[in-house]
Design a protein around this motif. Structure first.
Motif, PDB file in Angstrom:
ATOM      1  N   CYS A 188      -7.037  -7.116 -12.217  1.00  0.00           N
ATOM      2  CA  CYS A 188      -6.409  -6.351 -11.157  1.00  0.00           C
ATOM      3  C   CYS A 188      -7.417  -6.452  -9.656  1.00  0.00           C
ATOM      4  N   ILE A 189      -6.930  -6.222  -8.546  1.00  0.00           N
ATOM      5  CA  ILE A 189      -7.973  -6.159  -7.455  1.00  0.00           C
ATOM      6  C   ILE A 189      -8.003  -4.623  -7.094  1.00  0.00           C
ATOM      7  N   ILE A 190      -9.189  -3.977  -7.034  1.00  0.00           N
ATOM      8  CA  ILE A 190      -9.267  -2.584  -6.458  1.00  0.00           C
ATOM      9  C   ILE A 190      -9.883  -2.670  -5.152  1.00  0.00           C
ATOM     10  N   ILE A 191      -9.608  -1.911  -4.162  1.00  0.00           N
ATOM     11  CA  ILE A 191     -10.159  -1.745  -2.875  1.00  0.00           C
ATOM     12  C   ILE A 191     -10.086  -0.246  -2.294  1.00  0.00           C
ATOM     13  N   THR A 192     -11.070  -0.130  -1.563  1.00  0.00           N
ATOM     14  CA  THR A 192     -11.318   1.349  -0.961  1.00  0.00           C
ATOM     15  C   THR A 192     -11.692   1.170   0.359  1.00  0.00           C
ATOM     16  N   GLY A 193     -11.060   2.269   1.322  1.00  0.00           N
ATOM     17  CA  GLY A 193     -11.204   2.504   2.683  1.00  0.00           C
ATOM     18  C   GLY A 193     -12.058   3.615   2.937  1.00  0.00           C
ATOM     19  N   LYS A 194     -12.819   4.211   1.946  1.00  0.00           N
ATOM     20  CA  LYS A 194     -13.654   5.199   1.903  1.00  0.00           C
ATOM     21  C   LYS A 194     -12.931   6.247   2.679  1.00  0.00           C
ATOM     22  N   GLY A 195     -12.072   6.868   2.100  1.00  0.00           N
ATOM     23  CA  GLY A 195     -11.302   8.019   2.697  1.00  0.00           C
ATOM     24  C   GLY A 195      -9.963   7.508   3.740  1.00  0.00           C
ATOM     25  N   GLU A 214      -8.900   6.072  -2.987  1.00  0.00           N
ATOM     26  CA  GLU A 214      -9.373   6.953  -1.772  1.00  0.00           C
ATOM     27  C   GLU A 214     -10.872   7.059  -1.695  1.00  0.00           C
ATOM     28  N   LYS A 215     -11.599   7.076  -2.795  1.00  0.00           N
ATOM     29  CA  LYS A 215     -13.126   7.514  -2.526  1.00  0.00           C
ATOM     30  C   LYS A 215     -13.839   6.466  -3.105  1.00  0.00           C
ATOM     31  N   ASP A 216     -14.857   6.436  -2.494  1.00  0.00           N
ATOM     32  CA  ASP A 216     -16.039   5.391  -2.800  1.00  0.00           C
ATOM     33  C   ASP A 216     -16.459   5.723  -4.021  1.00  0.00           C
ATOM     34  N   ALA A 217     -16.792   6.900  -4.611  1.00  0.00           N
ATOM     35  CA  ALA A 217     -17.383   7.499  -5.665  1.00  0.00           C
ATOM     36  C   ALA A 217     -16.396   7.050  -6.905  1.00  0.00           C
ATOM     37  N   THR A 218     -15.352   7.218  -6.660  1.00  0.00           N
ATOM     38  CA  THR A 218     -14.213   6.657  -7.783  1.00  0.00           C
ATOM     39  C   THR A 218     -14.244   5.333  -7.997  1.00  0.00           C
ATOM     40  N   ALA A 232      -4.924  14.798  -5.182  1.00  0.00           N
ATOM     41  CA  ALA A 232      -3.811  15.445  -5.524  1.00  0.00           C
ATOM     42  C   ALA A 232      -3.816  16.603  -4.471  1.00  0.00           C
ATOM     43  N   ASP A 233      -4.107  16.097  -2.922  1.00  0.00           N
ATOM     44  CA  ASP A 233      -4.074  17.231  -2.120  1.00  0.00           C
ATOM     45  C   ASP A 233      -3.214  16.723  -0.813  1.00  0.00           C
ATOM     46  N   PRO A 234      -3.123  17.420   0.306  1.00  0.00           N
ATOM     47  CA  PRO A 234      -2.403  17.085   1.337  1.00  0.00           C
ATOM     48  C   PRO A 234      -3.033  16.097   2.032  1.00  0.00           C
ATOM     49  N   HIS A 235      -4.618  15.714   2.066  1.00  0.00           N
ATOM     50  CA  HIS A 235      -5.371  14.988   2.596  1.00  0.00           C
ATOM     51  C   HIS A 235      -5.220  13.632   1.939  1.00  0.00           C
ATOM     52  N   GLY A 236      -5.052  13.688   0.425  1.00  0.00           N
ATOM     53  CA  GLY A 236      -4.758  12.509  -0.199  1.00  0.00           C
ATOM     54  C   GLY A 236      -3.693  11.682   0.008  1.00  0.00           C
ATOM     55  N   ILE A 237      -2.534  12.871   0.283  1.00  0.00           N
ATOM     56  CA  ILE A 237      -1.018  12.264   0.487  1.00  0.00           C
ATOM     57  C   ILE A 237      -0.860  11.453   1.690  1.00  0.00           C
ATOM     58  N   GLU A 238      -1.827  11.955   2.771  1.00  0.00           N
ATOM     59  CA  GLU A 238      -1.655  11.444   4.079  1.00  0.00           C
ATOM     60  C   GLU A 238      -2.385  10.169   4.027  1.00  0.00           C
ATOM     61  N   ILE A 239      -3.420   9.964   3.170  1.00  0.00           N
ATOM     62  CA  ILE A 239      -4.036   8.913   3.149  1.00  0.00           C
ATOM     63  C   ILE A 239      -3.043   7.684   2.703  1.00  0.00           C
ATOM     64  N   MET A 240      -2.474   8.060   1.609  1.00  0.00           N
ATOM     65  CA  MET A 240      -1.325   7.301   1.104  1.00  0.00           C
ATOM     66  C   MET A 240      -0.224   6.743   1.958  1.00  0.00           C
ATOM     67  N   CYS A 241       0.218   7.663   2.921  1.00  0.00           N
ATOM     68  CA  CYS A 241       1.084   7.652   4.211  1.00  0.00           C
ATOM     69  C   CYS A 241       0.621   6.561   4.985  1.00  0.00           C
ATOM     70  N   ILE A 242      -0.797   6.635   5.407  1.00  0.00           N
ATOM     71  CA  ILE A 242      -1.422   5.923   6.494  1.00  0.00           C
ATOM     72  C   ILE A 242      -1.468   4.508   5.865  1.00  0.00           C
ATOM     73  N   TYR A 243      -1.520   4.308   4.642  1.00  0.00           N
ATOM     74  CA  TYR A 243      -1.803   2.811   3.997  1.00  0.00           C
ATOM     75  C   TYR A 243      -0.334   2.271   4.317  1.00  0.00           C
ATOM     76  N   LYS A 244       0.675   3.035   3.875  1.00  0.00           N
ATOM     77  CA  LYS A 244       2.020   2.483   3.743  1.00  0.00           C
ATOM     78  C   LYS A 244       2.537   2.293   5.176  1.00  0.00           C
ATOM     79  N   TYR A 245       2.566   3.488   5.896  1.00  0.00           N
ATOM     80  CA  TYR A 245       3.455   3.467   7.220  1.00  0.00           C
ATOM     81  C   TYR A 245       2.553   3.448   8.550  1.00  0.00           C
TER      82      TYR A 245
END
Length: 349
Positions: free
Chosen positions: A196-203, A176-180, A230-243
């Motif tokens: 592995c391959i790691i990728i970020t959309g910076k949020g 999720e985060k560029d810092a991570t 582990a917050d609603p915003h993070g879960i929504e980002i996960m949903c956006i990537y998938k759906y």
């Protein structure tokens, strides 16, 4: 050799067909405007409300799609409150028409600086490009307009032009985060544990980021993991990537949704609650609670019982946690202990 030529020919025909479809739909809108003017009527443009879930349908084979919902906005050319937006839409439509016709590309920032007097802000251009994508019922990449020009070591601007991807990677990790993301690079995570391959959309990811992940899945067929707060915003980002998202839904012809198997790797689950020190957990706000309630109502959540369980736990505990909270246990806890154990022993939710 013949089969390669045949495949190349099919790809060219498909691309030409896609370009012609966009041009035809823009011409149809302009024809309606000219017809209204010829009748002495003020032209109008009708936009589907992208922020309303009532206009979104879910198909398991495709993902989220914009449907012909009842929630629309009418942009009138004879109304003082909407005449500027009417002009802005026509201007961007003309830019898109030229780009598609010439098979060239531009960024949204290019469009903004092309006429800063017409566009009040960069955000106005961003919103209108998404509106046009929904109005024409095509994914945004088909408009030949990109969010930004990415450095090569991140994500190419032309995902469709990437060919011959070869990798020994065992999985893709979306961060999720560029810092991570930078922390994982600094710790040499890609080679220290597994290739592995790691990728970020910076949020919140733009379309290109999602398309890149989709490209990797289609090509390599390796697991996709997501490391988010582990917050609603993070879960929504996960949903956006998938759906996908309501502002950029899928299209049956050119899937804009990154639709693939995905396992979230989150910091806060039933087993992780004991790991994170209580003093770094953050109380949920009313906005967080509202977001959780909204997420749980989304049509695709019925096929994700583990995601539902995670959100219900968050609702009950009334706390959230950021990825960085794991550093309270040990500075290298994320890369040396948390992720290796999650990935080795299947401890994802």
């Amino acid at each position: 050799m013949t089969s390669l030529k045949s495949l190349a020919s099919e790809l060219v025909l498909s691309e030409v067909s896609r370009l012609m479809e966009v041009l035809t739909r823009i011409e149809g809108i302009i024809l309606e405007i000219v017809t209204s003017l010829s009748k002495g009527e003020a032209p109008v443009l009708t936009l589907t409300n992208r922020s309303s879930w009532s206009n979104i349908s879910f198909d398991r084979a495709i993902g989220l799609q914009m449907s012909s919902g009842s929630s629309v906005s009418v942009i009138r050319s004879d109304c003082p409150s909407s005449v500027t937006k009417f002009a802005q839409i026509l201007k961007i439509l003309s830019v898109i028409y030229r780009l598609v016709q010439r098979n060239s590309y531009a960024t949204k920032r290019d469009i903004y600086y092309d006429n800063t007097q017409l566009f009040s802000s960069q955000k106005a251009v961003d919103h209108i490009v998404d509106d046009i994508s929904c109005m024409l019922k095509v994914p945004r990449r088909s408009l030949h307009v990109f969010a930004q020009t990415f450095p090569f070591h991140r994500i190419s601007s032309n995902i469709g032009g990437i060919r011959n991807i070869v990798s020994s990677a065992k999985f893709v990790l979306i961060v999720e985060k560029d810092a991570t993301f930078q922390r994982l690079l600094d710790d040499n995570f890609c080679t220290k544990l597994f290739p592995c391959i790691i990728i970020t959309g910076k949020g919140v990811p733009d379309v290109n980021s999602r398309l890149m992940v989709r490209k990797l899945w289609d090509t390599l067929h390796i697991p996709i993991f997501a490391l988010v707060d582990a917050d609603p915003h993070g879960i929504e980002i996960m949903c956006i990537y998938k759906y996908g998202s309501v502002v950029s839904p899928s299209n049956p012809s050119y899937s804009c949704t990154v639709y693939y198997p995905m396992w979230p790797v989150q910091c806060l689950s039933v087993s992780n609650m004991l790991w994170v020190p209580k003093d770094v957990l953050i109380p949920l706000t009313k906005r967080d609670e509202s977001k959780l309630s909204s997420l749980l109502k989304r049509p695709y959540l019925t096929s994700q019982p583990n995601w539902q369980k995670e959100m219900e736990l968050m609702t009950q505990s009334r706390v959230k946690a950021e990825i960085q909270s794991l550093a309270a246990i040990a500075p290298d806890f994320l890369t040396s202990i948390y992720l290796p154990n999650k990935l080795r022993y299947g401890g994802w939710v």
